[in-house]
Design an enzyme around this catalytic site. Sequence first.
Site, PDB file in Angstrom:
ATOM      1  N   LYS A 281       0.833  -1.211   0.000  1.00  0.00           N
ATOM      2  CA  LYS A 281       0.000   0.000   0.000  1.00  0.00           C
ATOM      3  C   LYS A 281       0.869   1.262   0.000  1.00  0.00           C
ATOM      4  O   LYS A 281       0.656   2.171  -0.786  1.00  0.00           O
ATOM      5  CB  LYS A 281      -0.929   0.021   1.224  1.00  0.00           C
ATOM      6  CG  LYS A 281      -1.882  -1.159   1.305  1.00  0.00           C
ATOM      7  CD  LYS A 281      -2.867  -1.015   2.481  1.00  0.00           C
ATOM      8  CE  LYS A 281      -2.211  -1.031   3.845  1.00  0.00           C
ATOM      9  NZ  LYS A 281      -1.562  -2.320   4.199  1.00  0.00           N
TER      10      LYS A 281
ATOM     11  N   ARG B 180      -9.734   1.192   8.538  1.00  0.00           N
ATOM     12  CA  ARG B 180      -9.391  -0.165   8.950  1.00  0.00           C
ATOM     13  C   ARG B 180     -10.512  -0.834   9.736  1.00  0.00           C
ATOM     14  O   ARG B 180     -10.377  -2.012  10.089  1.00  0.00           O
ATOM     15  CB  ARG B 180      -8.142  -0.136   9.824  1.00  0.00           C
ATOM     16  CG  ARG B 180      -6.830  -0.392   9.077  1.00  0.00           C
ATOM     17  CD  ARG B 180      -5.740  -0.305  10.099  1.00  0.00           C
ATOM     18  NE  ARG B 180      -4.514  -0.966   9.857  1.00  0.00           N
ATOM     19  CZ  ARG B 180      -3.416  -0.401   9.322  1.00  0.00           C
ATOM     20  NH1 ARG B 180      -3.469   0.814   8.854  1.00  0.00           N
ATOM     21  NH2 ARG B 180      -2.291  -1.061   9.260  1.00  0.00           N
TER      22      ARG B 180
ATOM     23  N   ARG C 198      11.911  -5.403   5.706  1.00  0.00           N
ATOM     24  CA  ARG C 198      11.860  -4.094   5.040  1.00  0.00           C
ATOM     25  C   ARG C 198      12.431  -2.960   5.892  1.00  0.00           C
ATOM     26  O   ARG C 198      12.443  -3.010   7.108  1.00  0.00           O
ATOM     27  CB  ARG C 198      10.442  -3.781   4.564  1.00  0.00           C
ATOM     28  CG  ARG C 198       9.466  -3.444   5.663  1.00  0.00           C
ATOM     29  CD  ARG C 198       8.065  -3.276   5.090  1.00  0.00           C
ATOM     30  NE  ARG C 198       7.126  -2.926   6.148  1.00  0.00           N
ATOM     31  CZ  ARG C 198       5.836  -2.709   5.946  1.00  0.00           C
ATOM     32  NH1 ARG C 198       5.308  -2.844   4.743  1.00  0.00           N
ATOM     33  NH2 ARG C 198       5.047  -2.388   6.957  1.00  0.00           N
TER      34      ARG C 198
ATOM     35  N   ARG D 161      10.862  -0.108  11.170  1.00  0.00           N
ATOM     36  CA  ARG D 161       9.752   0.098  12.090  1.00  0.00           C
ATOM     37  C   ARG D 161       9.813  -0.896  13.238  1.00  0.00           C
ATOM     38  O   ARG D 161      10.137  -2.058  13.028  1.00  0.00           O
ATOM     39  CB  ARG D 161       8.423  -0.052  11.336  1.00  0.00           C
ATOM     40  CG  ARG D 161       8.120   1.135  10.473  1.00  0.00           C
ATOM     41  CD  ARG D 161       6.961   0.903   9.554  1.00  0.00           C
ATOM     42  NE  ARG D 161       5.829   0.225  10.174  1.00  0.00           N
ATOM     43  CZ  ARG D 161       4.668   0.065   9.574  1.00  0.00           C
ATOM     44  NH1 ARG D 161       4.482   0.537   8.354  1.00  0.00           N
ATOM     45  NH2 ARG D 161       3.689  -0.564  10.178  1.00  0.00           N
TER      46      ARG D 161
ATOM     47  N   ARG E 277      -0.723  -8.325  13.310  1.00  0.00           N
ATOM     48  CA  ARG E 277      -1.285  -7.328  12.396  1.00  0.00           C
ATOM     49  C   ARG E 277      -2.127  -8.005  11.316  1.00  0.00           C
ATOM     50  O   ARG E 277      -3.148  -7.458  10.886  1.00  0.00           O
ATOM     51  CB  ARG E 277      -0.158  -6.476  11.798  1.00  0.00           C
ATOM     52  CG  ARG E 277       0.458  -5.533  12.840  1.00  0.00           C
ATOM     53  CD  ARG E 277       1.854  -5.035  12.460  1.00  0.00           C
ATOM     54  NE  ARG E 277       1.870  -4.262  11.256  1.00  0.00           N
ATOM     55  CZ  ARG E 277       2.970  -4.023  10.534  1.00  0.00           C
ATOM     56  NH1 ARG E 277       4.129  -4.522  10.918  1.00  0.00           N
ATOM     57  NH2 ARG E 277       2.895  -3.305   9.456  1.00  0.00           N
TER      58      ARG E 277
HETATM   59  P1  AMP Z   1       0.622   0.906   9.012  1.00  0.00           P
HETATM   60  O1  AMP Z   1       1.751   1.876   8.852  1.00  0.00           O
HETATM   61  O2  AMP Z   1      -0.557   1.265   8.153  1.00  0.00           O
HETATM   62  O3  AMP Z   1       1.052  -0.517   8.864  1.00  0.00           O
HETATM   63  O4  AMP Z   1       0.112   1.065  10.520  1.00  0.00           O
HETATM   64  C1  AMP Z   1       0.934   0.755  11.602  1.00  0.00           C
HETATM   65  C2  AMP Z   1       0.113   0.615  12.872  1.00  0.00           C
HETATM   66  O5  AMP Z   1      -0.542   1.865  13.151  1.00  0.00           O
HETATM   67  C3  AMP Z   1      -1.016  -0.400  12.800  1.00  0.00           C
HETATM   68  O6  AMP Z   1      -0.569  -1.714  13.087  1.00  0.00           O
HETATM   69  C4  AMP Z   1      -1.968   0.144  13.855  1.00  0.00           C
HETATM   70  O7  AMP Z   1      -1.503  -0.140  15.164  1.00  0.00           O
HETATM   71  C5  AMP Z   1      -1.851   1.635  13.642  1.00  0.00           C
HETATM   72  N1  AMP Z   1      -2.808   2.147  12.640  1.00  0.00           N
HETATM   73  C6  AMP Z   1      -2.514   2.705  11.429  1.00  0.00           C
HETATM   74  N2  AMP Z   1      -3.632   3.071  10.782  1.00  0.00           N
HETATM   75  C7  AMP Z   1      -4.668   2.717  11.590  1.00  0.00           C
HETATM   76  C8  AMP Z   1      -6.079   2.811  11.473  1.00  0.00           C
HETATM   77  N3  AMP Z   1      -6.671   3.332  10.392  1.00  0.00           N
HETATM   78  N4  AMP Z   1      -6.826   2.345  12.517  1.00  0.00           N
HETATM   79  C9  AMP Z   1      -6.260   1.813  13.611  1.00  0.00           C
HETATM   80  N5  AMP Z   1      -4.926   1.685  13.780  1.00  0.00           N
HETATM   81  C10 AMP Z   1      -4.141   2.140  12.780  1.00  0.00           C
END
Ligand code: AMP
Length: 220
Positions: free
Chosen positions: A15, A90, A129, A163, A174
Site C-alpha cells: 500500500k 481499517r 523491510r 519500524r 497485524r
Molecule cells: P501501518 O503503517 O498502516 O502498517 O500502521 C501501523 C500501525 O498503526 C497499525 O498496526 C496500527 O496499530 C496503527 N494504525 C494505522 N492506521 C490505523 C487505522 N486506520 N486504525 C487503527 N490503527 C491504525
Amino acid sequence: MGPVLILLGPPGAGKGTQARMLEEDFGLVQLSTGDLLRAAVAAGTDAGKQAKAVMEAGQLVSDDIVLAILKDRMVQPDVAKGVILDGFPRTAVQAEALDELLADAGQKITAAISLEVDDEAMVARVSGRYTCAGCGEGYHDEFKQPAKAGVCDKCGGTAMKRRADDNAETVRERLTAYHDQTAPLITYYDDKGVLERLDAMGPIADIRQALGAIVQGVAA
Ligand code: AMP
C-alpha cells in the site's frame, strides 16, 4: 477536490509503496494513518502516547484517535489535489465516518482498490523491510537492496530506519487484526459499487502499471 482512492490490503501488500508511486504518477497526496500515528508517537503528543504500545503490539489504535488525526490532516489545503488513503479506513466505524466526512464536503469515494496477496508471503516481506530516513524510499533485505549498500538510490541519504512493529511476531498480530477488522470492508465497498481488485503478488513495477490503469479508468 480530486479523486479519493482507498488502498486496502494486509500489512506488506504494498500500500505504502504503491501510494508513493501514485503520488508521482498522478499528483495525488498519500495519506497514511500509520505515518501520521508514527509522527505523533515521535512527537510525544497525547495521542502518540496512547497509540505507542498498541502499535508495538500489532493491534489497532482506537477509532477516536485515528479519526481525530485523519480529520486534522484532511483540512490541509494539499488534500484538494485528491488523496490516496493508505491504511485507512481499517474498521467499519472508520469507513462510516469517512463516508460522512466526505458527504459533508460534497465528495465521495472514487474507488477502493484491494491489493490481493498471500498472507505467508507478507511475513517475509514485512520482516525484511526498511526505509530511507531522509526521503522514505522503501528497501528490503532480500527483495530490493539499494545499488550501493547503505546509500539511498533516490536521495543519497545514508540513514536507514526500520519500524518497531516490522518483526515476524508482530506481523502475525497485524495480519489477524486485518482479517478480523479490515477485510470486511472489501464487501462494504463492493456493495457500494466502488471496489476494484488487483493481484498484488507480482513485481512492484507491474503492479504500478496495473494500478495506474485502474486509476486512469476511475479518476480520469
Ligand atoms: P501501518 O503503517 O498502516 O502498517 O500502521 C501501523 C500501525 O498503526 C497499525 O498496526 C496500527 O496499530 C496503527 N494504525 C494505522 N492506521 C490505523 C487505522 N486506520 N486504525 C487503527 N490503527 C491504525
